[in-house]
Write an enzyme that holds these catalytic residues in place. Structure first.
Site, mmCIF file in Angstrom:
data_model
loop_
_atom_site.group_PDB
_atom_site.id
_atom_site.type_symbol
_atom_site.label_atom_id
_atom_site.label_comp_id
_atom_site.label_asym_id
_atom_site.label_seq_id
_atom_site.Cartn_x
_atom_site.Cartn_y
_atom_site.Cartn_z
ATOM 1 N N GLN A 1 23.842 10.516 16.179
ATOM 2 C CA GLN A 1 23.249 11.842 16.019
ATOM 3 C C GLN A 1 21.750 11.719 15.737
ATOM 4 O OE1 GLN A 1 24.942 14.860 16.435
ATOM 5 N NE2 GLN A 1 22.901 15.749 16.311
ATOM 6 N N LYS B 1 31.460 18.437 16.715
ATOM 7 C CA LYS B 1 31.867 17.463 17.743
ATOM 8 C C LYS B 1 33.230 16.856 17.385
ATOM 9 C CE LYS B 1 27.060 16.782 18.933
ATOM 10 N NZ LYS B 1 25.810 16.015 18.807
ATOM 11 N N ASP C 1 25.624 10.583 25.494
ATOM 12 C CA ASP C 1 24.509 11.521 25.345
ATOM 13 C C ASP C 1 23.574 11.435 26.559
ATOM 14 O OD1 ASP C 1 24.414 13.359 23.311
ATOM 15 O OD2 ASP C 1 23.629 11.969 21.815
#
Ligand code: NAD
Length: 303
Positions: A110, A66, A133
């Site tokens: 994460q 990422k 997200d």
């Protein structure tokens, strides 16, 4: 984001067309780089803040990918690597800091988080307009209402794959019978909502579905996201179906495979996505797209 960059098709060993997520993701990153350059001309640079808690090696690899994509596109990245002993309160305090920072457009924590951290509290603390997200109740609720804003990156990536593969073939999701295997908040559920929003007739299968094979045999679109290596057998796939494999499994030999028996399935499918080189790179590309669009939305810049 446009879908102008057509990606040349190639074939899987069984004969199906390969839905090349790696090439599609590269095209999307190229489109985003152009948008970010235009934003820079107006003095705006999108920023993504990423928190990695603990030592999970797979998570470290995902975060690395990422950050690399941010660099390629011109997105500023802020990385916080925190020890596994981090408390929920400490992580919430970091999110509050990022929520209040105007230079941060997207916040990503994460997952999975180490045991002991309240994942739900963490996900819900992220400001909805920075929730790149798309896992928070606000963004999932909007998707359920058919008014998506920031959509979970993996299912959105799958939709882009279907759209970009289908367009030059005159094929679209509308009216198709779709089967989604998996009902997680991060993949299966938003996937089903997106397909429904694109006018597919959607069946959601999960670990308590009695006849998975029977359901898959009816499907014109199969999205496999069960997290079970080679769960979907080649002979379950209807002739001419389009198959997207979300699963990722690392074998003892280090090789990655998916939820679908790729070779046998590719002998029956019209088109299929590989693992690796399918959904994985698209997930990262859509995270970048969400960060850019969060920046445009928050800062009121339409370029
Ligand atoms: P999860 O464990 O949260 O959910 C799995 C879902 O599959 C559950 O809803 C469960 O009911 C269902 N399931 C499990 N076994 C089943 C069975 N035998 N038959 C039918 N349904 C079954 O997993 P997840 O986070 O949704 O991820 C699913 C897979 O996708 C994993 O392999 C994960 O690594 C992969 N993944 C890939 C990406 C990517 O970028 N490529 C992103 C996220 C997840």
């Amino acid at each position: 984001m446009t879908d102008s960059a057509a990606v040349a098709s190639s074939r899987a060993p069984g004969g199906a067309e390969l839905i090349d997520g790696k090439a599609m993701a590269a095209a999307i990153r190229g489109e985003l780089r152009e948008t970010v350059e235009r934003l820079a001309e107006n003095g705006t640079r999108p920023g993504l803040a990423v928190a990695l808690v603990g030592e999970d090696p797979a998570s470290a690899v995902y975060v690395g990918g990422k950050i690399k994509a941010c660099k390629e596109i011109g997105i500023r990245s802020i990385e916080a690597r925190l020890p596994a002993e981090t408390t929920t309160a400490q992580l919430l305090a970091l999110i509050d800091e990022w929520n209040a920072d105007d230079a941060v457009d997207g916040i990503l924590v994460q997952l999975p988080l180490p045991k002991g951290i309240d994942t739900q509290a963490v996900v819900e603390r992220i400001a909805p307009d920075k929730d790149v997200d798309g896992f928070g109740a606000d963004n999932l609720g909007r998707l359920a209402q058919g008014k998506p804003r920031l959509v979970a990156c993996t299912p959105w990536g799958v939709m882009e794959m279907l759209k970009r593969w289908g367009k030059p073939h005159g094929w679209s999701v509308a009216g198709k019978r779709a089967v989604v295997i998996g009902r997680s908040i991060t993949v299966g559920r938003p996937m089903a909502l997106l397909l429904l929003g694109a006018d597919a007739t959607v069946t959601i299968c999960h670990s308590r579905t009695p006849d998975l094979a029977g359901a898959v045999r009816q499907a014109e679109i199969v999205v496999a996201a069960a997290g079970q290596r080679h769960l979907v057998k080649g002979d379950w796939i209807a002739e001419g179906a389009v198959v997207i494999d979300v699963g990722i499994h690392r074998g003892d030999d280090g090789k990655l495979t998916g939820d679908v028996e790729f070779g046998p399935a590719s002998a029956r499918a019209r088109a299929i996505s590989p693992v690796p080189g399918g959904v994985g790179p698209m997930t990262i590309a859509m995270l970048m797209a969400n960060t850019v669009s969060a920046c445009q939305g928050r800062r009121g810049t339409g370029v």
